[in-house]
Design a protein around this motif. Structure first.
Motif, PDB file in Angstrom:
ATOM      1  N   GLU A  75      13.292   6.565  -4.108  1.00 44.45           N
ATOM      2  CA  GLU A  75      13.293   5.587  -4.211  1.00 44.45           C
ATOM      3  C   GLU A  75      12.046   4.226  -3.584  1.00 44.45           C
ATOM      4  OE1 GLU A  75      16.846   2.671  -3.290  1.00 44.45           O
ATOM      5  OE2 GLU A  75      18.478   3.674  -3.472  1.00 44.45           O
ATOM      6  N   VAL A  76      11.333   5.761  -3.341  1.00 44.87           N
ATOM      7  CA  VAL A  76       9.658   5.026  -3.186  1.00 44.87           C
ATOM      8  C   VAL A  76       8.775   5.107  -4.346  1.00 44.87           C
ATOM      9  CG1 VAL A  76       7.714   6.124  -2.694  1.00 44.87           C
ATOM     10  CG2 VAL A  76       9.816   6.320  -0.863  1.00 44.87           C
ATOM     11  N   GLU A  77       8.983   5.138  -5.286  1.00 46.33           N
ATOM     12  CA  GLU A  77       8.233   5.154  -6.756  1.00 46.33           C
ATOM     13  C   GLU A  77       8.478   3.923  -7.325  1.00 46.33           C
ATOM     14  OE1 GLU A  77       8.076   8.290  -9.024  1.00 46.33           O
ATOM     15  OE2 GLU A  77       7.005  10.078  -7.402  1.00 46.33           O
ATOM     16  N   ASP A  78       9.671   4.007  -7.023  1.00 49.50           N
ATOM     17  CA  ASP A  78       9.880   2.740  -8.133  1.00 49.50           C
ATOM     18  C   ASP A  78       9.802   1.620  -6.842  1.00 49.50           C
ATOM     19  OD1 ASP A  78      11.858   3.505  -9.845  1.00 49.50           O
ATOM     20  OD2 ASP A  78      13.679   3.919  -8.748  1.00 49.50           O
ATOM     21  N   TRP A  79       9.914   1.270  -5.643  1.00 52.42           N
ATOM     22  CA  TRP A  79       9.600   0.410  -4.583  1.00 52.42           C
ATOM     23  C   TRP A  79       7.508   0.026  -4.794  1.00 52.42           C
ATOM     24  CZ3 TRP A  79      12.490  -3.448  -2.941  1.00 52.42           C
ATOM     25  CH2 TRP A  79      13.767  -3.185  -3.055  1.00 52.42           C
ATOM     26  N   VAL A  80       7.539   1.249  -4.731  1.00 56.35           N
ATOM     27  CA  VAL A  80       5.508   0.903  -5.187  1.00 56.35           C
ATOM     28  C   VAL A  80       5.232   0.117  -6.549  1.00 56.35           C
ATOM     29  CG1 VAL A  80       3.955   2.616  -5.482  1.00 56.35           C
ATOM     30  CG2 VAL A  80       5.192   3.100  -3.641  1.00 56.35           C
ATOM     31  N   ILE A  81       5.729   0.560  -7.746  1.00 60.79           N
ATOM     32  CA  ILE A  81       6.246  -0.240  -9.165  1.00 60.79           C
ATOM     33  C   ILE A  81       6.283  -1.577  -8.180  1.00 60.79           C
ATOM     34  CG2 ILE A  81       6.449  -0.250 -11.220  1.00 60.79           C
ATOM     35  CD1 ILE A  81       7.276   2.462 -11.057  1.00 60.79           C
ATOM     36  N   TYR A  82       7.835  -2.034  -7.861  1.00 59.91           N
ATOM     37  CA  TYR A  82       8.283  -3.720  -7.759  1.00 59.91           C
ATOM     38  C   TYR A  82       7.054  -4.289  -6.928  1.00 59.91           C
ATOM     39  CZ  TYR A  82      12.526  -1.812  -8.738  1.00 59.91           C
ATOM     40  OH  TYR A  82      13.823  -0.919  -8.829  1.00 59.91           O
ATOM     41  N   ALA A  83       6.438  -3.262  -6.102  1.00 58.18           N
ATOM     42  CA  ALA A  83       5.065  -3.866  -5.117  1.00 58.18           C
ATOM     43  C   ALA A  83       4.148  -4.239  -5.899  1.00 58.18           C
ATOM     44  CB  ALA A  83       5.135  -3.349  -3.913  1.00 58.18           C
ATOM     45  N   VAL A  84       3.866  -3.509  -6.890  1.00 57.07           N
ATOM     46  CA  VAL A  84       2.290  -3.188  -7.994  1.00 57.07           C
ATOM     47  C   VAL A  84       2.955  -5.176  -8.691  1.00 57.07           C
ATOM     48  CG1 VAL A  84       0.766  -2.804  -9.546  1.00 57.07           C
ATOM     49  CG2 VAL A  84       1.387  -1.083  -7.774  1.00 57.07           C
ATOM     50  N   SER A  85       3.388  -5.090  -9.484  1.00 57.07           N
ATOM     51  CA  SER A  85       4.605  -5.401 -10.344  1.00 57.07           C
ATOM     52  C   SER A  85       4.010  -6.752  -9.491  1.00 57.07           C
ATOM     53  CB  SER A  85       5.781  -5.378 -10.867  1.00 57.07           C
ATOM     54  OG  SER A  85       5.879  -4.168 -11.703  1.00 57.07           O
ATOM     55  N   ALA A  86       4.792  -7.491  -8.545  1.00 54.24           N
ATOM     56  CA  ALA A  86       4.486  -8.858  -7.547  1.00 54.24           C
ATOM     57  C   ALA A  86       3.043  -9.342  -6.982  1.00 54.24           C
ATOM     58  CB  ALA A  86       5.193  -8.693  -6.483  1.00 54.24           C
ATOM     59  N   ARG A  87       2.527  -8.579  -7.215  1.00 50.93           N
ATOM     60  CA  ARG A  87       0.849  -8.391  -7.181  1.00 50.93           C
ATOM     61  C   ARG A  87       0.502  -8.255  -5.610  1.00 50.93           C
ATOM     62  NH1 ARG A  87      -1.216 -12.746 -11.437  1.00 50.93           N
ATOM     63  NH2 ARG A  87      -0.861 -11.763 -13.435  1.00 50.93           N
ATOM     64  N   LEU A  88       1.260  -7.473  -4.665  1.00 47.51           N
ATOM     65  CA  LEU A  88       1.391  -7.331  -3.030  1.00 47.51           C
ATOM     66  C   LEU A  88       0.517  -6.140  -3.209  1.00 47.51           C
ATOM     67  CD1 LEU A  88       5.663  -7.745  -2.220  1.00 47.51           C
ATOM     68  CD2 LEU A  88       3.291  -8.970  -2.328  1.00 47.51           C
ATOM     69  N   LEU A  89       0.247  -5.079  -3.552  1.00 48.51           N
ATOM     70  CA  LEU A  89      -0.662  -4.333  -3.461  1.00 48.51           C
ATOM     71  C   LEU A  89      -1.271  -3.761  -5.099  1.00 48.51           C
ATOM     72  CD1 LEU A  89       1.352  -1.537  -4.061  1.00 48.51           C
ATOM     73  CD2 LEU A  89       1.567  -2.326  -1.583  1.00 48.51           C
ATOM     74  N   GLU A  90      -2.512  -3.047  -4.944  1.00 46.87           N
ATOM     75  CA  GLU A  90      -2.861  -1.547  -6.522  1.00 46.87           C
ATOM     76  C   GLU A  90      -2.699  -0.343  -4.989  1.00 46.87           C
ATOM     77  OE1 GLU A  90      -6.467  -3.256  -7.072  1.00 46.87           O
ATOM     78  OE2 GLU A  90      -5.502  -5.296  -8.341  1.00 46.87           O
ATOM     79  N   ALA A  91      -1.924   0.461  -6.075  1.00 51.55           N
ATOM     80  CA  ALA A  91      -2.009   1.436  -5.181  1.00 51.55           C
ATOM     81  C   ALA A  91      -1.834   2.473  -6.790  1.00 51.55           C
ATOM     82  CB  ALA A  91      -0.944   1.740  -4.610  1.00 51.55           C
ATOM     83  N   LYS A  92      -2.143   4.124  -6.157  1.00 57.21           N
ATOM     84  CA  LYS A  92      -2.141   5.265  -6.964  1.00 57.21           C
ATOM     85  C   LYS A  92      -0.336   5.958  -6.448  1.00 57.21           C
ATOM     86  CE  LYS A  92      -6.415   4.266  -9.235  1.00 57.21           C
ATOM     87  NZ  LYS A  92      -8.051   5.559  -9.891  1.00 57.21           N
ATOM     88  N   ILE A 145      11.545  -9.162   2.048  1.00 57.89           N
ATOM     89  CA  ILE A 145      10.801  -7.937   3.069  1.00 57.89           C
ATOM     90  C   ILE A 145      11.562  -6.490   2.642  1.00 57.89           C
ATOM     91  CG2 ILE A 145      14.162  -6.947   4.011  1.00 57.89           C
ATOM     92  CD1 ILE A 145      10.467  -8.641   6.203  1.00 57.89           C
ATOM     93  N   ARG A 146      11.815  -5.713   2.101  1.00 56.66           N
ATOM     94  CA  ARG A 146      11.366  -4.659   1.629  1.00 56.66           C
ATOM     95  C   ARG A 146      10.150  -4.434   1.515  1.00 56.66           C
ATOM     96  NH1 ARG A 146      17.349  -1.431  -0.397  1.00 56.66           N
ATOM     97  NH2 ARG A 146      17.787  -0.914   1.174  1.00 56.66           N
ATOM     98  N   LEU A 147       9.595  -5.727  -0.081  1.00 61.18           N
ATOM     99  CA  LEU A 147       8.193  -5.584   0.172  1.00 61.18           C
ATOM    100  C   LEU A 147       7.306  -5.734   0.503  1.00 61.18           C
ATOM    101  CD1 LEU A 147       9.432  -7.204  -3.828  1.00 61.18           C
ATOM    102  CD2 LEU A 147       8.413  -4.620  -3.716  1.00 61.18           C
ATOM    103  N   LEU A 148       7.591  -6.749   1.287  1.00 66.48           N
ATOM    104  CA  LEU A 148       7.002  -7.077   2.520  1.00 66.48           C
ATOM    105  C   LEU A 148       6.730  -6.074   3.252  1.00 66.48           C
ATOM    106  CD1 LEU A 148       8.312 -10.901   3.067  1.00 66.48           C
ATOM    107  CD2 LEU A 148       5.946 -10.209   2.429  1.00 66.48           C
ATOM    108  N   SER A 149       7.474  -5.137   4.093  1.00 69.02           N
ATOM    109  CA  SER A 149       7.173  -4.076   5.159  1.00 69.02           C
ATOM    110  C   SER A 149       6.128  -2.981   3.802  1.00 69.02           C
ATOM    111  CB  SER A 149       8.845  -3.061   5.091  1.00 69.02           C
ATOM    112  OG  SER A 149       9.334  -4.285   6.027  1.00 69.02           O
ATOM    113  N   LEU A 150       6.366  -2.593   2.889  1.00 72.64           N
ATOM    114  CA  LEU A 150       5.421  -2.110   2.175  1.00 72.64           C
ATOM    115  C   LEU A 150       4.225  -2.415   2.244  1.00 72.64           C
ATOM    116  CD1 LEU A 150       4.656  -0.007   0.443  1.00 72.64           C
ATOM    117  CD2 LEU A 150       6.293  -0.387  -1.281  1.00 72.64           C
ATOM    118  N   ALA A 151       3.759  -3.927   1.917  1.00 77.78           N
ATOM    119  CA  ALA A 151       2.541  -4.195   1.960  1.00 77.78           C
ATOM    120  C   ALA A 151       1.855  -4.125   3.568  1.00 77.78           C
ATOM    121  CB  ALA A 151       2.582  -5.526   1.939  1.00 77.78           C
TER     122      ALA A 151
END
Length: 399
Positions: free
Chosen positions: A329-346, A299-305
């Motif tokens: 911890e924000v940067e870690d979660w962005v990396i998790y979301a990118v790894s899960a292909r939920l987003l592409e971000a810088k 749900i955290r990854l989905l919230s980020l999406a």
């Protein structure tokens, strides 16, 4: 070695099969000191052949599948079953369907004796029938079940790419389709292909006939599908489940209304809503075998999406607040979301912002279609401007 000539009459082929099986039974009877059984089989089958009761003779021959598979020559076994398939094909359609099922089940009766040979023989039976024959459905069901139970599912799984076409060819009813979907779900799940297996559960509840979605069996299937979708770490799309009548029926079912609320959270809500749900239903996740930490991560990854769909630039503080995490911890979660292909971000560590290039849409309704239409029009306008520039290049060069 057995020899069966295709140019023989049906009765001659049957009599050859009878004689072949008789010889095998006689060999076995000599070992077991049971000399009457082979002669009885021979006499009964010969009478049936003479009376042109071909179906009844085939039933008796199929019943001797243990004797047939006592043959040590694999090619002989294939030849015998191929002849039986050819004879069954010549029966009327309904009889041929039931007889092909009997033959397939006889071949699949022993999952430990030469399973690869039996899979090959079952495949031959399948191929013996016309592509539009329902006999293919019954044979494939038996083949898939046998492959699963004998530990050879990998021989069947690659063929599933053609399944949708096959289902159209076979023209079978919804109950038969769902029976196959349940079998494939179990087979794939036991083969550690849980995501692929889940797709067949979804197909199952999608195919439920209108008016039957509230029956106990389908309510339970819908509940299992929802639970599985939350459990699987690879699945992040839930809005399509909310559109299914069998899933919608959960909200009015006293045993599954809470599950429907949970599904709605994963489809459209945020971390804070999930945390409130857990507080109000402290023991619920455990009761349906959903791991709290895994669900919280999802749900955290989905919230980020969701944040990424609303703004191209998101501050670290907004992400921390929406995900209920410390800002470091924000940067870690962005990396998790990118790894899960939920987003592409810088990420901009100095400005403490995340710039989103692409983000998965959690729900795709009217608003999303309108947004897509606007974006396509923008692209269309840009391409027209580009074409205008390209058309002007020859004129500029001429000057």
């Amino acid at each position: 070695m057995a020899t069966f000539v295709d140019t023989c009459t049906e009765e001659e082929q049957l009599q050859s099969l009878v004689q072949y099986v008789f010889n095998l039974k006689k060999k076995s009877a000599n070992t077991e000191n049971n000399n009457n059984a082979p002669s009885q089989f021979l006499n009964e089958c010969t009478t049936l052949v003479q009376e042109r009761k071909n179906r009844d003779a085939l039933v008796k021959i199929i019943g001797e599948h243990e004797a047939i598979f006592s043959e040590q020559n694999d090619k002989d076994i294939e030849s015998v079953v191929n002849v039986m398939s050819a004879l069954i094909r010549k029966l009327d359609a309904d009889t041929a369907t039931s007889m092909s099922q009997k033959l397939s089940e006889a071949v699949a009766a022993n999952t430990t004796d030469r399973p690869l040979l039996r899979i090959k023989v079952l495949t031959n039976i399948y191929q013996a029938f016309d592509q539009f024959s329902s006999s293919r459905y019954h044979t494939f069901m038996t083949l898939a079940k046998f492959a699963h139970e004998s530990g050879n599912s990998e021989m069947i799984i690659p063929k599933l790419k053609q399944l949708d076409k096959w289902l159209s060819d076979w023209n079978i009813n919804t109950e038969q389709v769902n029976k196959l979907y349940k079998l494939l779900h179990r087979m794939l799940k036991d083969s550690n292909r849980s995501v692929q297996a889940h797709k067949y559960y979804v197909k199952y509840i999608q195919s439920i006939e209108k008016g039957k979605e509230s029956t106990p069996e389908y309510i339970q299937m819908a509940a299992e599908t929802v639970i599985e979708s939350i459990q699987l770490p690879e699945i992040f799309q839930f809005d399509h489940l909310l559109t299914l009548p069998s899933v919608q029926a959960l909200q009015n079912d006293k045993n599954h209304a809470t599950l429907y609320k949970l599904l709605n959270i994963f489809a459209v809500e945020r971390t804070s809503t999930f945390e409130s749900f857990v507080k109000e239903n402290s023991d619920y996740l455990k009761s349906v075998n959903i791991d709290h930490e895994a669900a919280l991560r999802k749900i955290r990854l989905l919230s980020l999406a969701s944040l990424g769909t609303k703004s191209r630039e998101i501050s670290y503080s907004d992400i921390a607040s929406n995900l209920s995490i410390p800002e470091d911890e924000v940067e870690d979660w962005v990396i998790y979301a990118v790894s899960a292909r939920l987003l592409e971000a810088k990420m901009n560590q100095l400005k403490k912002t995340v710039t989103v290039g692409y983000c998965m849409q959690r729900e795709f309704g009217q608003a999303q279609w309108e947004s897509l239409a606007t974006q396509l029009k923008r692209w269309q306008s840009s391409i027209r401007q580009l074409n205008t520039v390209v058309d002007q290049i020859p004129q500029i060069k001429a000057q």
